[in-house]
Write an enzyme that holds these catalytic residues in place. Structure first.
Site, PDB file in Angstrom:
ATOM      1  N   CYS A  79      14.722 -18.023  -8.239  1.00 54.27           N
ATOM      2  CA  CYS A  79      14.779 -17.933  -6.786  1.00 54.27           C
ATOM      3  C   CYS A  79      13.850 -19.006  -6.238  1.00 54.27           C
ATOM      4  O   CYS A  79      12.650 -19.005  -6.556  1.00 54.27           O
ATOM      5  CB  CYS A  79      14.295 -16.539  -6.374  1.00 54.27           C
ATOM      6  SG  CYS A  79      14.160 -16.296  -4.603  1.00 54.27           S
ATOM      7  N   CYS A 190      18.697 -23.260  -3.154  1.00 53.80           N
ATOM      8  CA  CYS A 190      18.654 -21.798  -3.158  1.00 53.80           C
ATOM      9  C   CYS A 190      19.654 -21.368  -4.217  1.00 53.80           C
ATOM     10  O   CYS A 190      20.761 -21.916  -4.276  1.00 53.80           O
ATOM     11  CB  CYS A 190      19.058 -21.257  -1.781  1.00 53.80           C
ATOM     12  SG  CYS A 190      19.432 -19.487  -1.754  1.00 53.80           S
TER      13      CYS A 190
HETATM   14  N1  DGL Z   1      18.260 -16.983  -3.968  1.00 55.30           N
HETATM   15  C1  DGL Z   1      17.047 -17.186  -3.300  1.00 55.30           C
HETATM   16  C2  DGL Z   1      16.566 -18.601  -3.304  1.00 55.30           C
HETATM   17  O1  DGL Z   1      16.813 -19.279  -4.274  1.00 55.30           O
HETATM   18  C3  DGL Z   1      16.689 -16.360  -2.088  1.00 55.30           C
HETATM   19  C4  DGL Z   1      17.679 -16.177  -1.026  1.00 55.30           C
HETATM   20  C5  DGL Z   1      17.224 -15.147  -0.013  1.00 55.30           C
HETATM   21  O2  DGL Z   1      17.037 -14.004  -0.413  1.00 55.30           O
HETATM   22  O3  DGL Z   1      17.034 -15.499   1.152  1.00 55.30           O
HETATM   23  O4  DGL Z   1      15.907 -19.068  -2.419  1.00 55.30           O
END
Ligand code: DGL
Length: 275
Positions: A79, A190
């Site tokens: 993440c 993301c």
């Molecule tokens: N998948 C996550 C990232 O890489 C977070 C997305 C979220 O929950 O806003 O930033």
């Protein structure tokens, strides 16, 4: 926290705010097909993007403790938001644990761009962290960076809608302004966004390069495991996907994804809820 002696059979712990990090989990499984994997989707608290860095840091510490209590031998923070908010803190807090984290792939994007205009697609919190400013300082002296918060995309993916017309519409809404400013390279900053990659390419056209960091993260995971003599080199894997939300929510989310790992009810894959 007391940790028992680890061996290569212990799982790699992987976490994200939701199912986005499965783009990383798939890349790890492809690169390291014998590894046991324990994935935690914090779907009770998704999205992380609009939250404060302090909040995301505390969630990340909580999940790390959970993964360690299940004997994780290495933790992949799959993440970008959690990495920006917490990676530094986690490494300090758990000094004996190897971590692999994410950062927007500005360096390869700066290299790939022909015209020096790079769109970076990520969450609000990722842009706020020091990590992003440092990356821009280090690698983007000669390129123009166009940051774009693609606010609706996490929800589109989480609700199983990555392949629908809504997704196309939302991709257009966020990509068109970046393309209009001349970006010839787009960074997926993301881990939810790779699930929209086909749509992004369709909207952007064949001349725009999309940088997806998943394979590089999988290679980094291999290097880290090798360094700690923790690679699992044979045997069938087990993959567990755990949610902090409901099982119905997780299944609905998974139904919208195309991933080889999820095909044909692979018998090594189990889904469940955090106890
Ligand atoms: N998948 C996550 C990232 O890489 C977070 C997305 C979220 O929950 O806003 O930033």
């Amino acid at each position: 926290m007391q940790r028992i002696a680890l061996n290569s059979n212990a799982p790699i712990g992987v976490f994200d705010s939701g199912i986005g990090g499965l783009s990383i989990l798939q890349a790890i499984h492809t690169e390291l097909p014998h590894e046991n994997l324990l994935y935690f989707a914090d779907q009770a608290r998704v999205p992380y993007g609009p939250r404060t860095l302090e909040e995301v840091r505390s969630f990340s510490e909580d999940i790390t403790r959970y993964l360690l209590s299940h004997n994780a031998k290495l933790i992949v923070v799959a993440c970008n938001t959690a990495s920006a908010a917490a990676l530094h803190h986690l490494r300090e807090r758990f000094p004996t644990v190897p971590f692999v984290g994410m950062e927007p792939a500005i360096k390869p994007a700066a290299k790939a761009s022909q015209n020096g205009i790079v769109g970076v697609l990520a969450t609000q919190a990722t842009f706020q962290g020091e990590l992003f400013a440092n990356l821009v300082d280090r690698y983007a002296q000669d390129v123009e960076i166009l940051p774009r918060v693609c606010r609706s995309w996490v929800n589109v993916v989480e609700t199983g809608n990555a392949k629908t017309a809504t997704a196309t519409q939302e991709v257009r809404r966020h990509i068109n302004p970046v393309l209009a400013q001349g970006a010839d390279t787009l960074v997926l900053g993301c881990t939810h966004y790779p699930f929209l990659k086909d749509k992004i390419q369709e909207v952007a056209g064949g001349k725009v390069t999309i940088i997806d960091p998943s394979p590089a993260i999988a290679r980094q995971t291999r290097r880290m495991l090798a360094k700690h003599a923790l690679l699992r080199k044979n045997g069938a894997p087990q993959i567990d996907i755990i949610t902090s939300g409901t099982l119905a929510q997780l299944k609905a989310s998974l139904s919208g994804l195309t991933l080889p790992m999820l095909d044909n009810n692979k018998d090594f894959l189990k889904v469940g809820r955090r106890e």
